[in-house]
Each structure stands twice: as structure tokens, then as C-alpha cells.
Design an enzyme around this catalytic site. Structure first.
Site, PDB file in Angstrom:
ATOM      1  N   ARG A 320      50.519  33.893  52.212  1.00 44.74           N
ATOM      2  CA  ARG A 320      51.127  32.580  51.962  1.00 44.74           C
ATOM      3  C   ARG A 320      50.290  31.671  51.065  1.00 44.74           C
ATOM      4  O   ARG A 320      50.855  31.047  50.151  1.00 44.74           O
ATOM      5  CB  ARG A 320      51.488  31.884  53.279  1.00 44.74           C
ATOM      6  N   CYS A 350      39.801  41.229  44.799  1.00 45.23           N
ATOM      7  CA  CYS A 350      39.466  40.852  43.433  1.00 45.23           C
ATOM      8  C   CYS A 350      40.610  40.083  42.784  1.00 45.23           C
ATOM      9  O   CYS A 350      41.249  40.566  41.839  1.00 45.23           O
ATOM     10  CB  CYS A 350      39.176  42.103  42.608  1.00 45.23           C
TER      11      CYS A 350
END
Ligand SMILES: *Cc1c(COP(=O)(O)O)cnc(C)c1O
Length: 422
Positions: A320, A350
Site C-alpha cells: 500500500r 531494491c
């Protein structure tokens, strides 16, 4: 009466109901999703109580949190389900849910999904286009059945929420336009495989006011009255889900279910004489506050501009913040009463979007400390992925001072099962 907070400190240790989060995390590892059964049941009952006196069916939106364990708790309370796929229908049935209380939403139902839902005897299909109606009619006739249908209309009201979760505007892909709806109802009423029973809308999620709901209902009411004059009797009015929850950001809190109930009742009043049943599809407001994501601090570091707290949960566990820039409360599992620093709480993935909080004032957390990311019961575990080949976190249901592992941590073998070398 306010329910007890599902996550609260006892003697400086954060608990879910009667279970210490540190004890849970030590036992089961992190990241870990924890749900409170008491809050789940309390939220459902509060929503149901808010509609007392109105004939109604609450179809919990399965996509918000679809663990079999969570579904079974709600099914036992008498809930129905709003599903958006054949997979969700299967889950609902495996959890002991009643298929006769299911409504099936979504713009892209396949013929296989229609057949499965007809065979299960669901309450209604929320049909979202003229073409879908034609296909459903043919599928139903081939199966020797009539499909009960509510047409999803797009009332074109602005829910004033995040654009990604706003669904009731003209430019959204959902439902049929108001000015085409009446003609499509007439077409539907003439199809042998279709039994028209209702109108439906769902205008968006995390709504923080009642006015978009009442505006949308007013348009549905006008449509139902027009249809009555066309000789099409509507017995069910589905107003979707969308009621927001308080994420603790400090904004004005969304209306309570009780306030929502009062507004809905007033807006629907013109139809009470017609004897319609109200259908609601709440998701977030039932499960949102019941869930939390536990994570441990891996490292701290300070750059020239910022302080970072790196935890072992990531955007693959809770999407979210990355998807909507959403705010979640973060609580240390031990003693919140410490001097604070301003930090970004981030995961190991990453991607710059892999964060849980930005510039948040939090007690300075030590390496190995446990943190609890709150209000993650809705659209948390269900959106988890294996990005970065990270096994999905387990889900646990706490009930008083006991807990049940609803789904154990995914193993690497499970994660790789089914893959083949060329
Ligand atoms: C997602 C969805 C819901 C549930 O929305 P919440 O904001 O979680 O209450 C209900 N109905 C439909 C059609 C949906 O797509």
C-alpha cells in the site's frame, strides 16, 4: 460503545488481545501478519448493527483479506461475500461460506467463472457491461438456468479518494453509464437466461465522508423509480463498499458505521415502500484495523539528508505505501515512551518505493527490535508477492490469549515448486 483497541500496550509490551507480539514474533519469525478475531467480529457486528431495521445483506469484500480463517470467522457471523473471481468463490466455499449469499463483481468475468458461479447458486451477478450481459445470458441458457443479475451503474460521483481507488467516475472502467442503464435494463428484462433483480454501484474505497454515498444512492433511487414505471421491479439495491478507516495520520476520521447507517437509511427512504433489500460490500472497514504486520529492525543508517530504519518486511509484504503512498501507524513492540528521532522506515527491496514511513517521528529503534505496522488487515497480505524471491509472510489469528496459524510461512521449496528448467 467503543471496542477495545486490538493492539495495545500492557506493561509496556504491545499485545494483540492477550498475546504478546514479541512472543509471537519469537515463535513464528518476522515478517508476520497478525489479526485480532475480536476486532474482526466487533467490526462486522458494528456494521450490521448500523443497518438494523433495514432489510439488508452484508457481502464482505473477499479481496480485502481472503485467508480461509478470516472468511470462516465472518461466515459464522452470517456474512455473505462479494467476490471478483472464481478463485474467491472457491475460497468462500472452502471456508464454509454460503454461496447463496454471494454477489459476483468485476468487469472481466470469464465464461468458466460464470458457469462455476451459476453451478454454486450465487445470489447475483453484478453485470458491468452490455457485452457481459449477452455472454451471461448465453452461458445461463446453455446450463439450463437463469442468472440473477444486478446491473452495476456508474453514478459519476467523485468519492474524493485516491485516484487508484476511485471507481465511480465517468472515466473509470467500472459499470455502465447512468444514461445507458435504463435501456440496458429493458434489454436484460427480455433475456431468457437473465432474471433482473437489482441495481448496483461501488464508487471507490477509503471514503471519508457520507456525501458521495448519499449522492450515489440518490441516483440509484431515481433509476429504480424510472424502472418501476417501465414495469421492471427491483428487489435489491447494492451500494458497494468503500467506507474508510482511520489510519492515524491525524486527518478527520471517516464516518463511523453508525453515521454511515444513518445516512444510507435516509437516502434509501424513498424506496422502503417498494420493499427492497439493501446489499453492502464492505471490505476495509471490516478487516482493516484487525490486522498488523510485524517486522524486525535489521539496520539503521544515516545519510547526509536522512536517517533510515531498515526492517525485514518489504513492499512485497505490504504494497500500500508503494502503490498509494498510504500512511500506516508504526508502533515499537516495547515501550513507546522514549525520545523520538525522525526516520524513514524502509524494506530491503531494491526500489525507492519500498518504504513504510517517510520522515516519521519514532522512538530510536535498536537493531533487532520489533515494530508493528498497524491497520494492515485490508489490502495487506492479499497483495503480497514473491518479488525479490521473498517467501510470503505467515498469517496468524489471535483469539484472547490463544492464536492459530492461518497460513504458515511459505518455504523456498513451495516458492520454487512448479518451475522448470528449459
Ligand atoms: C474493492 C471492492 C469493494 C470493497 O471496498 P472497500 O473499500 O474495501 O470497502 C466492494 N465492492 C467492489 C465491487 C469492490 O471492487
Amino acid at each position: 460503545m467503543a471496542r477495545p483497541a486490538p493492539f495495545a500496550y500492557r506493561a509496556d509490551q504491545l499485545h494483540c488481545e492477550g498475546v504478546s507480539l514479541e512472543a509471537l514474533a519469537t515463535e513464528l519469525g518476522t515478517p508476520l501478519y497478525v489479526y485480532s478475531r475480536g476486532e474482526l467480529e466487533g467490526a462486522y457486528r458494528a456494521f450490521d448493527a448500523a443497518l438494523t431495521g433495514l432489510p439488508h445483506l452484508i457481502c464482505y469484500s473477499v479481496k480485502a483479506c481472503s485467508s480461509l480463517g478470516v472468511l470462516s470467522v465472518l461466515a459464522k457471523l452470517g456474512a455473505g461475500a462479494d467476490i471478483v473471481s472464481g478463485g474467491e468463490l472457491l475460497r468462500w466455499q472452502r471456508a464454509g461460506g454460503d454461496p447463496a449469499k454471494v454477489v459476483f463483481s468485476g468487469v472481466g468475468k470469464t465464461e468458466d467463472e460464470m458457469r462455476a458461479a451459476l453451478a454454486a447458486g450465487i445470489h447475483a451477478f453484478n453485470v458491468e457491461s452490455a457485452e457481459e450481459l449477452t455472454v451471461l445470458d448465453a452461458v445461463a441458457r446453455a446450463a439450463g438456468k437463469r442468472a440473477r443479475v444486478a446491473l452495476r451503474v456508474n453514478p459519476d460521483v467523485d468519492p474524493e479518494t485516491h485516484p487508484y481507488i476511485s471507481t465511480g467516475l465517468k472515466q473509470n472502467k467500472f459499470g455502465v453509464a447512468m444514461d445507458e442503464a435504463r435501456a440496458l435494463f429493458r434489454t436484460a428484462a427480455g433475456l431468457a437466461g437473465i432474471e433482473v433483480i437489482g441495481v448496483d454501484c461501488h464508487i471507490g474505497s477509503q471514503l471519508t465522508k457520507t456525501s458521495p454515498f448519499t449522492d450515489a444512492i440518490a441516483r440509484l433511487v431515481a433509476l429504480v423509480q424510472q424502472l418501476a414505471s417501465d414495469g421492471i421491479a427491483i428487489s435489491h439495491v447494492d451500494i458497494g463498499g468503500g467506507l474508510g478507516i482511520d489510519y492515524g495520520k491525524g486527518d478527520a476520521p471517516p464516518p463511523s458505521p453508525a453515521e454511515y447507517g444513518v445516512a444510507v437509511r435516509a437516502a434509501l427512504a424513498p424506496l422502503t415502500a417498494l420493499g427492497v433489500t439493501l446489499v453492502c460490500e464492505p471490505g476495509r472497514v471490516i478487516v482493516g484495523q484487525a490486522g498488523a504486520l510485524l517486522a524486525r529492525v535489521l539496520y539503521r543508517k544515516r545519510s547526509e539528508a536522512k536517517h533510515f530504519t531498515i526492517v525485514d518486511a518489504a513492499m512485497n509484504d505490504l504494497m500500500r505505501p508503494a502503490l498509494y503512498g498510504s500512511f500506516h501507524p508504526i508502533w515499537p513492540a516495547h515501550g513507546a515512551d522514549r525520545p523520538t528521532i525522525v526516520t524513514d522506515v524502509v524494506g530491503p527491496i531494491c526500489e525507492t518505493g519500498d518504504f513504510f514511513a517517510r520522515d516519521r517521528a519514532l522512538p530510536e529503534l535498536a537493531r533487532g527490535e520489533l515494530v508493528c505496522i498497524g491497520a494492515t488487515g485490508a489490502y495487506g497480505a492479499v497483495m503480497a508477492s514473491n518479488y525479490n524471491t521473498r517467501p510470503r509472510a505467515p498469517e496468524v489469528l489471535v483469539d484472547g490469549d490463544k492464536y492459530t496459524v492461518l497460513r504458515p510461512r511459505e518455504t523456498y521449496d513451495q516458492l520454487l515448486a512448479g518451475e522448470r528448467l528449459p
